[in-house]
Design an enzyme around this catalytic site. Sequence first.
Site, PDB file in Angstrom:
ATOM      1  N   ILE A  39      44.960  -5.696  44.861  1.00 33.57           N
ATOM      2  CA  ILE A  39      46.041  -4.586  44.082  1.00 33.57           C
ATOM      3  C   ILE A  39      45.853  -3.463  44.879  1.00 33.57           C
ATOM      4  O   ILE A  39      45.108  -2.830  45.381  1.00 33.57           O
ATOM      5  CB  ILE A  39      45.163  -4.415  42.629  1.00 33.57           C
TER       6      ILE A  39
ATOM      7  N   GLN B  83      60.862  -4.464  51.427  1.00 37.15           N
ATOM      8  CA  GLN B  83      60.172  -4.491  52.630  1.00 37.15           C
ATOM      9  C   GLN B  83      59.381  -5.581  52.955  1.00 37.15           C
ATOM     10  O   GLN B  83      59.412  -6.385  53.923  1.00 37.15           O
ATOM     11  CB  GLN B  83      59.036  -3.381  52.604  1.00 37.15           C
TER      12      GLN B  83
ATOM     13  N   ASP C 245      53.571   8.094  43.252  1.00 38.38           N
ATOM     14  CA  ASP C 245      52.975   9.196  42.475  1.00 38.38           C
ATOM     15  C   ASP C 245      51.755   9.200  41.759  1.00 38.38           C
ATOM     16  O   ASP C 245      51.002   9.861  41.390  1.00 38.38           O
ATOM     17  CB  ASP C 245      54.126   9.769  41.495  1.00 38.38           C
TER      18      ASP C 245
ATOM     19  N   CYS D 261      65.813  12.480  42.869  1.00 36.01           N
ATOM     20  CA  CYS D 261      65.942  13.583  43.555  1.00 36.01           C
ATOM     21  C   CYS D 261      67.424  14.204  43.131  1.00 36.01           C
ATOM     22  O   CYS D 261      67.645  15.349  43.253  1.00 36.01           O
ATOM     23  CB  CYS D 261      65.662  13.877  44.895  1.00 36.01           C
TER      24      CYS D 261
END
Length: 444
Positions: free
Chosen positions: A275, A19, A280, A43
Amino acid sequence: MKKIVIVGAVGGGATVAGQIRFYDKEARITVFDRDSTMSYAACGTPYVIGDVIEDETSLIMASPEQFKEKRNITVHMKHEAIEIKRNEKKLVIQNLETGQQFEEAYDFLILSPGGTAVLPETEGLSTTDYFTLRNYEDMQRIKDYITSSKPASCAISGGGFIGLEMAENLRHLGIEVQLVHKSPYIMSILDPDIAEEIEDELKANKVHLHTGSSITKVDHRRLTLSNGQELEADFLLFSIGIKPNTELAERAGLSIGDTGGIVTNEFMQTSDSSIYAIGDASENLDFVTGEPRKVPLASPAHRQAFLVARHITGHAEKKTGLLGTSVVKIFSLTAAMTGLNERTLKDKEMDYETVVHRGNSNAGYYPDHAELTLKVHYDIHSRKILGAQCIGRKGIDKRIDVIVTAMYGGLTIDDLQALELCYAPPYSSPKDPVNMVGYKAVKN
């Protein structure tokens, strides 16, 4: 020219790198990851193990070579970040193959370290074969074990997403499955009545359930549960939860929240503005309550990657809260949810009511239809939707997706009856189940 360093090359890490490159063609982007495989679809790993997905490499979205060639992004696998020198804006990296350490300077540092599967202390665990499923290498180890050892049975500890998906895929291979879950019912994020339908589906497919218990002792193939019951299994799979990998952030003095994740602001910045943290290991906010929440799912990680890329490249967009929208396949059944469940609503003493609609996925006279249950919780006073769950064999995900859109758009439970949704006999009914929930909620 900005120097951007990213820790983590899966999900959020790989996405944020791509991105940033999309919005900034000149930035120097370097990615480090301690594993050997980058940018893979985690997944999909249970379905590779179950031979539903035959080509395991189809899960890999990109390689370091492709990132370099197509996007001019440098990726170093088997390199672990071991220290952040915040004052110097440097990251200490260790090459896990050679042991060599070096420093990497940054203007912006993005932490996407993911999480580690929780492995409980269990007496005698070393006497048997056991696994967790968290990454690509875990998947390969389990698949290689099944191929070489040809086990006849497995005990799964944990009845969440991974536990249920692995139960289905191991049964697909003809392996007997014992599913042990500490909570009173399977898939604890769901309401008990919805979870009960999942339990019925598991039992119908010969998965042996042991709820309200955990594995306390292992002696080779013999397992002892907390309720005193004994089982036998050729190997164990633990899927009881994920611990966010926050050690690097903690050592650097970054703020860690009540959920155990790295605290982030509306732009995904940590307590150090140079930062960022995504995925997760990051702590976010709940969409409904505004309270801290950690949602270790793929969609939020990808959204957070976009927000960080926009902020770093001068196009700030604020994050919204998370609903925890999720869906799981259990044999021929599908269950999906979003927002708050009954247990959370009661724990927070929220004033709510619930509408339940049991009907068909589409026109009952059309040959291909199935029953579904759609359950929606809403605030008594504001009428705003607080959460929803749906279960059945067809059209489940799209109903929850509509509810999610309604929640983000600020619609009330009453507004659902007015939505003009797609209708043709193979797909829905003139009054879709979502509409029906709205009609049932309207007061005199």
